[in-house]
Design a protein around this motif. Sequence first.
Motif, mmCIF file in Angstrom:
data_model
loop_
_atom_site.group_PDB
_atom_site.id
_atom_site.type_symbol
_atom_site.label_atom_id
_atom_site.label_comp_id
_atom_site.label_asym_id
_atom_site.label_seq_id
_atom_site.Cartn_x
_atom_site.Cartn_y
_atom_site.Cartn_z
ATOM 1 N N ARG A 48 1.046 -1.079 -0.207
ATOM 2 C CA ARG A 48 -0.232 -0.079 -0.622
ATOM 3 C C ARG A 48 0.974 1.454 -0.104
ATOM 4 O O ARG A 48 0.647 2.217 -0.719
ATOM 5 N N HIS A 52 0.670 4.660 -2.784
ATOM 6 C CA HIS A 52 0.851 6.044 -1.846
ATOM 7 C C HIS A 52 1.838 6.422 -2.651
ATOM 8 O O HIS A 52 1.469 7.958 -2.711
ATOM 9 N N PRO A 216 -4.537 -2.724 3.518
ATOM 10 C CA PRO A 216 -3.206 -1.902 5.153
ATOM 11 C C PRO A 216 -3.639 -3.015 5.751
ATOM 12 O O PRO A 216 -4.229 -3.641 6.666
ATOM 13 N N CYS A 232 -3.492 6.157 5.330
ATOM 14 C CA CYS A 232 -4.250 4.840 5.522
ATOM 15 C C CYS A 232 -5.476 4.829 6.610
ATOM 16 O O CYS A 232 -6.175 3.823 6.944
#
Length: 330
Positions: A48, A52, A216, A232
């Motif tokens: 993740r 990002h 996440p 997150c």
Amino acid sequence: MPYAYATYEDAASLADHIVSRRNDVLSKKISRYPKRAFTCSDISECDRYMIHSVLDWDKRELHDVGLQAIFDAGNKEEENVKARLGYELGLEFVETQAPFEIKNNKGEVIASGKIDGKILWNGKAVPVEIKSMNENSFNMINSLDDFKKKPLYRRYLRQMQLYLYGNNQEAGLFIISNFRTEKLILVTLDYGECEYIISRLERLWEMKKAGQYPEPEYRPELCDRCPFSSLCLADVENKPADFINNEALEEMLERREQLIPSKKEYEDLDEQIKSTFKEIPHAFVGTRFEIINKQFVKKSYDTKAMPDEIKKPYERETAYWRTTIKKIGD
Ligand code: SF4
């Protein structure tokens, strides 16, 4: 003409001036940079995070002046190491900060990076990456295996492997510095590891193109310092917070804050000491310490490398809470 004597106020105001100007100078260097592809020196173990890092580069939490000072010192030390090896040993550095790219099978650049340079040796150029670190970490790292102990150092390994792979190089060197002297760690190209990293980057690249984020997965060693944790945790942070007045609890939180540096020092020392005794079954240190080492064999399965259709039938969802404690005032 002699200078006038300084007063207490003069010394104190000079100290204030230095602290505030230094913070200003450091603050001006803290910024974000647009990213179109993954960065070879910033390959996290969190999928993740990787998404990002490209899609949300402009929302990345900025680091503080303390960390900026460490980055500055690292950059300066890179120059110092080059000077020590160059001027004192007569070694020549070439292709410094040479960029490199990793492409997928469609020819798209999925990752880019740089290597600190190459040293000319026997008519060839040996790739080198210079990493400066504090004394405890410096003492802890004596082999490539030691790099696997911390998320940050594992990133260094991935960066070097990608560089070797992307440039058809068989081997390179990590030059580790404790700001006084160097330690050299030889790295050889590991095709299996490179293929694993690249196939992961290819998979993540497709997710990035589709704007998909993996779920996440809370891992303290990654999430507690993650510059995207507020994204997150957006669902949680958007809910109104409870306000609790409890002096005893506040004192415990204060004390916890004070103990954080000791915990870190303990962990670094523990690792450093244990790495010294690696493969020594039994030893005494002075008259007050006995060290006992036992070897165990543990079986593990690389579930990340398993195809999804094999993992799917065993998938279970477990609810859990993640607690993050942030100090918000002095
Ligand atoms: S907070 Fe944790 S799960 Fe979320 S992106 Fe960062 S490292 Fe990954």
